[in-house]
Write a protein that holds these residues in place. Sequence first.
Motif, PDB file in Angstrom:
ATOM      1  N   PHE A 387      36.564  47.354  42.348  1.00 33.37           N
ATOM      2  CA  PHE A 387      35.905  46.573  43.389  1.00 33.37           C
ATOM      3  C   PHE A 387      35.196  45.414  42.695  1.00 33.37           C
ATOM      4  CE2 PHE A 387      32.566  45.308  46.309  1.00 33.37           C
ATOM      5  CZ  PHE A 387      33.205  45.348  47.537  1.00 33.37           C
ATOM      6  N   ARG A 388      35.714  44.198  42.841  1.00 27.11           N
ATOM      7  CA  ARG A 388      35.262  43.067  42.033  1.00 27.11           C
ATOM      8  C   ARG A 388      34.652  41.952  42.868  1.00 27.11           C
ATOM      9  NH1 ARG A 388      40.949  43.146  38.616  1.00 27.11           N
ATOM     10  NH2 ARG A 388      40.483  45.011  37.369  1.00 27.11           N
ATOM     11  N   TRP A 389      34.261  42.256  44.105  1.00 25.94           N
ATOM     12  CA  TRP A 389      33.687  41.207  44.926  1.00 25.94           C
ATOM     13  C   TRP A 389      32.326  40.787  44.382  1.00 25.94           C
ATOM     14  CZ3 TRP A 389      29.615  39.648  47.883  1.00 25.94           C
ATOM     15  CH2 TRP A 389      29.854  38.573  48.767  1.00 25.94           C
ATOM     16  N   CYS A 390      32.159  39.473  44.176  1.00 23.52           N
ATOM     17  CA  CYS A 390      30.932  38.943  43.565  1.00 23.52           C
ATOM     18  C   CYS A 390      30.273  37.959  44.523  1.00 23.52           C
ATOM     19  CB  CYS A 390      31.266  38.253  42.249  1.00 23.52           C
ATOM     20  SG  CYS A 390      29.857  37.413  41.479  1.00 23.52           S
ATOM     21  N   ALA A 391      28.988  38.194  44.789  1.00 23.28           N
ATOM     22  CA  ALA A 391      28.253  37.317  45.709  1.00 23.28           C
ATOM     23  C   ALA A 391      28.042  35.932  45.123  1.00 23.28           C
ATOM     24  CB  ALA A 391      26.910  37.957  46.049  1.00 23.28           C
ATOM     25  N   ASN A 392      28.128  35.802  43.812  1.00 24.90           N
ATOM     26  CA  ASN A 392      27.907  34.501  43.186  1.00 24.90           C
ATOM     27  C   ASN A 392      29.030  33.524  43.514  1.00 24.90           C
ATOM     28  OD1 ASN A 392      26.608  32.589  41.542  1.00 24.90           O
ATOM     29  ND2 ASN A 392      27.858  33.174  39.774  1.00 24.90           N
ATOM     30  N   VAL A 393      30.288  33.992  43.484  1.00 25.53           N
ATOM     31  CA  VAL A 393      31.426  33.120  43.747  1.00 25.53           C
ATOM     32  C   VAL A 393      31.954  33.314  45.166  1.00 25.53           C
ATOM     33  CG1 VAL A 393      32.072  33.015  41.325  1.00 25.53           C
ATOM     34  CG2 VAL A 393      33.016  34.831  42.767  1.00 25.53           C
ATOM     35  N   ARG A 416      24.944  42.557  39.636  1.00 24.64           N
ATOM     36  CA  ARG A 416      25.167  41.697  38.476  1.00 24.64           C
ATOM     37  C   ARG A 416      26.650  41.737  38.152  1.00 24.64           C
ATOM     38  NH1 ARG A 416      20.141  40.320  35.596  1.00 24.64           N
ATOM     39  NH2 ARG A 416      21.513  39.345  34.073  1.00 24.64           N
ATOM     40  N   CYS A 417      27.044  40.920  37.213  1.00 25.49           N
ATOM     41  CA  CYS A 417      28.479  40.719  37.024  1.00 25.49           C
ATOM     42  C   CYS A 417      28.845  40.708  35.541  1.00 25.49           C
ATOM     43  CB  CYS A 417      28.881  39.390  37.674  1.00 25.49           C
ATOM     44  SG  CYS A 417      30.636  39.197  37.892  1.00 25.49           S
ATOM     45  N   GLN A 425      25.328  32.081  33.606  1.00 24.93           N
ATOM     46  CA  GLN A 425      24.333  31.638  34.583  1.00 24.93           C
ATOM     47  C   GLN A 425      23.198  32.650  34.751  1.00 24.93           C
ATOM     48  OE1 GLN A 425      26.348  30.812  38.294  1.00 24.93           O
ATOM     49  NE2 GLN A 425      27.980  29.643  37.293  1.00 24.93           N
ATOM     50  N   ASN A 426      23.335  33.792  34.063  1.00 26.24           N
ATOM     51  CA  ASN A 426      22.359  34.884  34.209  1.00 26.24           C
ATOM     52  C   ASN A 426      22.199  35.266  35.686  1.00 26.24           C
ATOM     53  OD1 ASN A 426      20.576  36.818  33.213  1.00 26.24           O
ATOM     54  ND2 ASN A 426      18.794  35.486  33.444  1.00 26.24           N
ATOM     55  N   TYR A 427      23.350  35.356  36.337  1.00 23.53           N
ATOM     56  CA  TYR A 427      23.326  35.591  37.792  1.00 23.53           C
ATOM     57  C   TYR A 427      22.938  37.025  38.131  1.00 23.53           C
ATOM     58  CZ  TYR A 427      24.967  36.684  42.445  1.00 23.53           C
ATOM     59  OH  TYR A 427      25.025  37.133  43.731  1.00 23.53           O
ATOM     60  N   ARG A 428      22.103  37.142  39.138  1.00 23.87           N
ATOM     61  CA  ARG A 428      21.855  38.405  39.828  1.00 23.87           C
ATOM     62  C   ARG A 428      21.659  38.072  41.308  1.00 23.87           C
ATOM     63  NH1 ARG A 428      16.128  41.276  39.579  1.00 23.87           N
ATOM     64  NH2 ARG A 428      16.701  41.595  41.749  1.00 23.87           N
TER      65      ARG A 428
END
Length: 537
Positions: A387-393, A416-417, A425-428
């Motif tokens: 399951f690879r859905w990412c809210a960032n992209v 996190r990713c 981007q240090n995305y969370r």
Amino acid sequence: MTRGKWKDRVKAVEQRALSYQSAPISCPYKARLSRPWQPSSIWRLFPRQSDAITFSQRCRQDVHVFALEKESTEAGHRVYLVTSYSELWHYYSSHRQSLMHCYEVIPEGAVCKLYFDLEFDVASNTHLDGTRMVASLIQYVCVKLEEVYGLQCSTKDVLNLDSSTAEKFSRHLIFLLPDCAFKDNRHVGNFIHHILKPALKYLHKSSENPPEDVDDDSEGPQSKRTKRDEEDLDFLMVKRKDGQKQLFVDLGVYTKNRNFRLYKSSKLGKNAAFSVAQDNEFVPKSNQHTTEEQRIFLASLISNVSFTSQRILTCDAPEKTSNESRCSPRPRDPHGTELVGEHQASPYKELDDFVLKLVKRDGVEGNIRRWTYFVSEQLLVYDVGKFRWCANVGRFHKSNNIMIIVDLKEEVWYQRCHDPECRRQNYRSSSYALPQEACMSYMLKEDEDDQQFLMDELGNIELGPGCVASGVGGETDRSASRPQTENAQDCWDDDDDDDDASYLEALDEVERVMKEKEEIPDELMIQALTECETTLV
């Protein structure tokens, strides 16, 4: 005295009474640690370890569990303390009477440091040099860490603690690996069994029934290397008092919720506390908020591991039907953790079920590849598979998986990713509240009037009034408060405790007459004033 001044005096007495009702003289002491970066105060004592662990897991403050041995009880009986690292050190450095026999409880499933418990009987091993044995072991473990995990370390990365006496050589070694820690102490034990297998084989090769985890590969292609390793680890062989051989390394300390003795603590009935060994080369990083002793104390805590930038090391128990080690290097993901197929449930089944619901949707059957528990920050990190859905992209990644992080204290989750761009981007993601059924928010109710244990300002632990009244001695679910003392900020005067009793006595008399009559007789007002002023003088 004029009536106006008298009214002011009566009003002051009434305010005084209200202050006593809201904060009694004997109220539990609330620590006022002077440094603003230290956490709020939690200090709870429990008769059972399970109760203490349950409370710590449900507490929103950053707290941990410690075991205390009491001087007034027989060996083995312990009281369990829940508090923060900072607050424990605040009292640990001064309350030596009750905190001199203190142990860290290493929670089940918690990420932890690599650690060793070393000991041998001096009289039975007069030919051995313990200090040299410690140096040889550290060197050997560093070689194996590089061989298995590609890690480079030295004696400067090992905190070496000593509690030896004339009768017993005793050391604790704590490896402060750079940005690395083990998944839990079970994996630590597996790793140590793996690297010491030649020594175990050497120890038991004359036995008719060698341990199951010591494989007999004497006819295999690596038999020469095995024999060489056995000879290299000969320094680990020591004798017990009965003359039987055993390992220098205690392999029995990697168990569920293990109690591990703290720096500066001794065993009950003993005076040998752990101190920094003379041959220690580890130096903690300087910090303006802490002393060097406190930094050593924090470094010695096995489960004091932060989530940030940690590579998690794993070592599975070997299969009984296979000679191949399960403690070998594996491909690492960009985040630095080793992804392995651990589908075992975490200690929080409700959270497991919730995360599975998050990753099983839109026709995608995601799963939990692994969970990692950072008890130091109360974070449960789920590595998600398929399951690879990412809210960032705003879409599914093509190849990189995601993580679901659950903050047990704040009762929220976020994503996190593993994707390199998201990591750069240090995305969370934003934080989302956990559903009620997955929250840890229900707290154990605290009954200040019915305590199991109390600790006074000198650090003495005694049975609370609730236990004395009911005749119980340690089998209740109630816990205890922190050290008790009078708080001078809540008092007008802290010179004489008799002042308080006199004020209250005069106030009670005034209130009694006020209920009986609409106006206060002058004689009573003069009498009350005289009693108050006489006491003050």
